[in-house]
Enzyme design. Sequence first.
Site, PDB file in Angstrom:
ATOM      1  N   LYS A 155       0.903  -1.225   0.104  1.00  0.00           N
ATOM      2  CA  LYS A 155      -0.075  -0.092  -0.090  1.00  0.00           C
ATOM      3  C   LYS A 155       0.696   1.180  -0.103  1.00  0.00           C
ATOM      4  O   LYS A 155       1.956   1.167   0.427  1.00  0.00           O
ATOM      5  CB  LYS A 155      -0.839   0.025   1.324  1.00  0.00           C
ATOM      6  CG  LYS A 155      -1.947  -1.187   1.204  1.00  0.00           C
ATOM      7  CD  LYS A 155      -2.899  -1.073   0.455  1.00  0.00           C
ATOM      8  CE  LYS A 155      -3.831  -2.331   0.395  1.00  0.00           C
ATOM      9  NZ  LYS A 155      -5.050  -2.282  -0.481  1.00  0.00           N
ATOM     10  N   LYS A 181       1.959  -8.974  -2.539  1.00  0.00           N
ATOM     11  CA  LYS A 181       1.407  -9.064  -3.788  1.00  0.00           C
ATOM     12  C   LYS A 181       1.310  -7.530  -4.144  1.00  0.00           C
ATOM     13  O   LYS A 181       1.085  -6.708  -3.399  1.00  0.00           O
ATOM     14  CB  LYS A 181      -0.033  -9.797  -3.842  1.00  0.00           C
ATOM     15  CG  LYS A 181      -1.183  -9.222  -3.007  1.00  0.00           C
ATOM     16  CD  LYS A 181      -2.245  -9.926  -3.257  1.00  0.00           C
ATOM     17  CE  LYS A 181      -3.506  -9.195  -4.186  1.00  0.00           C
ATOM     18  NZ  LYS A 181      -3.768  -8.077  -3.855  1.00  0.00           N
ATOM     19  N   ASP A 183      -1.344  -4.689  -5.706  1.00  0.00           N
ATOM     20  CA  ASP A 183      -2.729  -4.440  -5.656  1.00  0.00           C
ATOM     21  C   ASP A 183      -3.300  -4.618  -7.011  1.00  0.00           C
ATOM     22  O   ASP A 183      -2.791  -4.658  -8.068  1.00  0.00           O
ATOM     23  CB  ASP A 183      -3.158  -3.082  -4.944  1.00  0.00           C
ATOM     24  CG  ASP A 183      -4.036  -3.237  -3.980  1.00  0.00           C
ATOM     25  OD1 ASP A 183      -4.969  -3.934  -4.186  1.00  0.00           O
ATOM     26  OD2 ASP A 183      -3.839  -2.283  -3.012  1.00  0.00           O
ATOM     27  N   GLU A 184      -4.710  -4.929  -6.961  1.00  0.00           N
ATOM     28  CA  GLU A 184      -5.227  -4.946  -8.142  1.00  0.00           C
ATOM     29  C   GLU A 184      -5.420  -4.122  -9.435  1.00  0.00           C
ATOM     30  O   GLU A 184      -5.257  -4.334 -10.585  1.00  0.00           O
ATOM     31  CB  GLU A 184      -6.864  -5.458  -7.989  1.00  0.00           C
ATOM     32  CG  GLU A 184      -7.805  -4.206  -7.515  1.00  0.00           C
ATOM     33  CD  GLU A 184      -7.500  -4.183  -5.987  1.00  0.00           C
ATOM     34  OE1 GLU A 184      -6.940  -4.680  -5.276  1.00  0.00           O
ATOM     35  OE2 GLU A 184      -8.093  -2.921  -5.520  1.00  0.00           O
ATOM     36  N   HIS A 270      -7.106 -12.481  -8.199  1.00  0.00           N
ATOM     37  CA  HIS A 270      -7.962 -11.421  -7.545  1.00  0.00           C
ATOM     38  C   HIS A 270      -9.068 -11.309  -8.291  1.00  0.00           C
ATOM     39  O   HIS A 270      -9.279 -11.370  -9.371  1.00  0.00           O
ATOM     40  CB  HIS A 270      -7.029 -10.050  -7.892  1.00  0.00           C
ATOM     41  CG  HIS A 270      -7.491  -9.087  -6.689  1.00  0.00           C
ATOM     42  ND1 HIS A 270      -8.464  -8.550  -6.829  1.00  0.00           N
ATOM     43  CD2 HIS A 270      -6.764  -8.634  -5.460  1.00  0.00           C
ATOM     44  CE1 HIS A 270      -8.742  -7.808  -5.757  1.00  0.00           C
ATOM     45  NE2 HIS A 270      -7.753  -7.717  -5.055  1.00  0.00           N
ATOM     46  N   LYS A 310     -13.396  -5.625   5.637  1.00  0.00           N
ATOM     47  CA  LYS A 310     -14.249  -4.467   5.086  1.00  0.00           C
ATOM     48  C   LYS A 310     -15.090  -4.851   4.064  1.00  0.00           C
ATOM     49  O   LYS A 310     -15.974  -3.766   3.372  1.00  0.00           O
ATOM     50  CB  LYS A 310     -13.200  -3.588   4.735  1.00  0.00           C
ATOM     51  CG  LYS A 310     -12.262  -3.840   3.438  1.00  0.00           C
ATOM     52  CD  LYS A 310     -11.405  -2.918   3.079  1.00  0.00           C
ATOM     53  CE  LYS A 310     -10.859  -3.275   1.853  1.00  0.00           C
ATOM     54  NZ  LYS A 310      -9.971  -2.376   1.369  1.00  0.00           N
TER      55      LYS A 310
HETATM   56  C1  CAP Z   1      -6.904  -5.645   0.522  1.00  0.00           C
HETATM   57  C2  CAP Z   1      -7.359  -5.320  -0.798  1.00  0.00           C
HETATM   58  C3  CAP Z   1      -8.218  -6.334  -1.589  1.00  0.00           C
HETATM   59  C4  CAP Z   1      -9.352  -6.744  -1.131  1.00  0.00           C
HETATM   60  C5  CAP Z   1     -10.469  -7.151  -2.151  1.00  0.00           C
HETATM   61  C6  CAP Z   1      -7.725  -3.967  -1.086  1.00  0.00           C
HETATM   62  O1  CAP Z   1      -6.441  -4.489   1.239  1.00  0.00           O
HETATM   63  O2  CAP Z   1      -5.870  -5.499  -1.225  1.00  0.00           O
HETATM   64  O3  CAP Z   1      -8.002  -5.865  -2.956  1.00  0.00           O
HETATM   65  O4  CAP Z   1      -9.060  -7.903  -0.116  1.00  0.00           O
HETATM   66  O5  CAP Z   1     -11.380  -7.680  -1.365  1.00  0.00           O
HETATM   67  O6  CAP Z   1      -7.138  -3.486  -1.771  1.00  0.00           O
HETATM   68  O7  CAP Z   1      -8.799  -3.692  -0.436  1.00  0.00           O
HETATM   69  P1  CAP Z   1      -6.594  -4.316   2.873  1.00  0.00           P
HETATM   70  P2  CAP Z   1     -11.756  -9.573  -1.430  1.00  0.00           P
HETATM   71  O8  CAP Z   1      -5.845  -5.437   3.518  1.00  0.00           O
HETATM   72  O9  CAP Z   1      -5.931  -2.742   3.181  1.00  0.00           O
HETATM   73  O10 CAP Z   1      -7.949  -4.042   3.159  1.00  0.00           O
HETATM   74  O11 CAP Z   1     -10.233 -10.195  -0.857  1.00  0.00           O
HETATM   75  O12 CAP Z   1     -12.995  -9.716  -0.572  1.00  0.00           O
HETATM   76  O13 CAP Z   1     -11.843  -9.772  -2.882  1.00  0.00           O
HETATM   77 MG    MG Z   2      -6.445  -4.767  -3.345  1.00  0.00          MG
END
Ligand code: CAP
Ligand code: MG
Length: 425
Positions: A155, A181, A183-184, A270, A310
């Site tokens: 992050k 990893k 991020d998406e 993801h 979240k």
């Molecule tokens: C988590 C995360 C993932 C989420 C997606 C984000 O970050 O990288 O993309 O987990 O949800 O950007 O939110 P945080 P899911 O740990 O900072 O929340 O796994 O339900 O698909």
């Molecule tokens: Mg993410």
Amino acid sequence: MTRVHYDSFIDLKYKPKATDLICQFKITPAKGYGFEEVCSITAGESSIGTWTDISTIDKKIQAKLIPKVYYVDKKNLRCRIAYPALLFELSSVPNIMSSIGGNIYGMKSVEGILWEDVSFPKIMIDKFKGPQFGIKGVRDYMKVYNRPLVGTIVKPKVGLTEKEFAKVAYESWLGGCDIVKDDENLTSQSFNNFYKRIEETLKACKKAEKETGEKKIYLANCTAPVEEMVKRIKWVEKNNGNYIMLDVITLGWSALQYARQITKLPIHAHRAGHAMFDRIPYHGMSMEVIAQFLRLIGVDTLHIGTAYGKMIGEKEEVLQIENEMENSFTKKTNEGLGQKWFHIKPVLAVSSGGVHPGIVDKIIKFMGKDSVIQAGGGIHGHPQGTIAGAKAMRQAVDAAIKKISVEKYAKTHPELKIALKKWGK
Ligand code: CAP
Ligand code: MG
């Protein structure tokens, strides 16, 4: 225009054949339509039917290809349809999706339609490879068997340069993360070039492995238009990377099938965007169905939710998806279809989204140790920085595995103590 009643697709005496593809739908009829009527219309529109009688179909085609609505539960607005395998190009997820996940969603005769569950016949499963590594393969690579793997997402999601990114990754591994990893939404932007990031981060990965004596994984997000995706996957392989990541929903089924064919590396899926399909309870395609197609094609790790973080996804739903991802078969119930997975390996479930040390014990309690516990904000938001944040996460996982309360463990683990103070329990 007069309304057409399709009634020829209902056959409650029909016993599904081992070669049928079975789908379960929750169907809410539009005003003026009956439940069984819309079940029949759904079967028709997803196969050989259209809005009127046609002169171009004959009994031979019908006999071979007609699907059957063989189960209806009006109270729960649920039906099951058996589709003959001959209807499909068995190795093509886009074809199967166009048939079943296609026109039916836009029919005026339904208020909403949710594809709740799917059961693939062996004849279709045989056309797919499934995960290359699966749970055992990933564990064997990591040589970690007795606890969940600990992961992080660097992050901020986007904004760091390649070198800044690699530094955060390095500190995460040093602090105790097994997995780092992308991020998406980090692919290759002007401030962070994919090719440079991979080089820098894989160098950092090797360094962290040497210093910690532990195996480390880097999930490199190769999501891109197909031709470029292939180049990126090859770049990760050339630089001795050990894992690729794909945003499977935005990338598309076809590109994912191709990626599975061409890479030697495990695939992290993801699921960004899944909630466009699965959030509304009466319309769309459930996460379980999405996950089943992903297992069939062959991803090795998949985000399935946390229940406590979240993002949406209640405990029951997360467990059901995990069950479908990790077992060699699931049993038929009143609520869902059974599935035999034959040669297809289990997928390792990833719990992510708003995770922090204070909720780790609850997640492990219901998801078990075969999972990846992953936190972005819950590591890099630690008041003492990333290394301490990663330590605190690993400590929270260790406490849960040792069955010691996190509060007690925090007394002798200062990083955990600070994390609990910030985010609570
Ligand atoms: C988590 C995360 C993932 C989420 C997606 C984000 O970050 O990288 O993309 O987990 O949800 O950007 O939110 P945080 P899911 O740990 O900072 O929340 O796994 O339900 O698909
Ligand atoms: Mg993410």
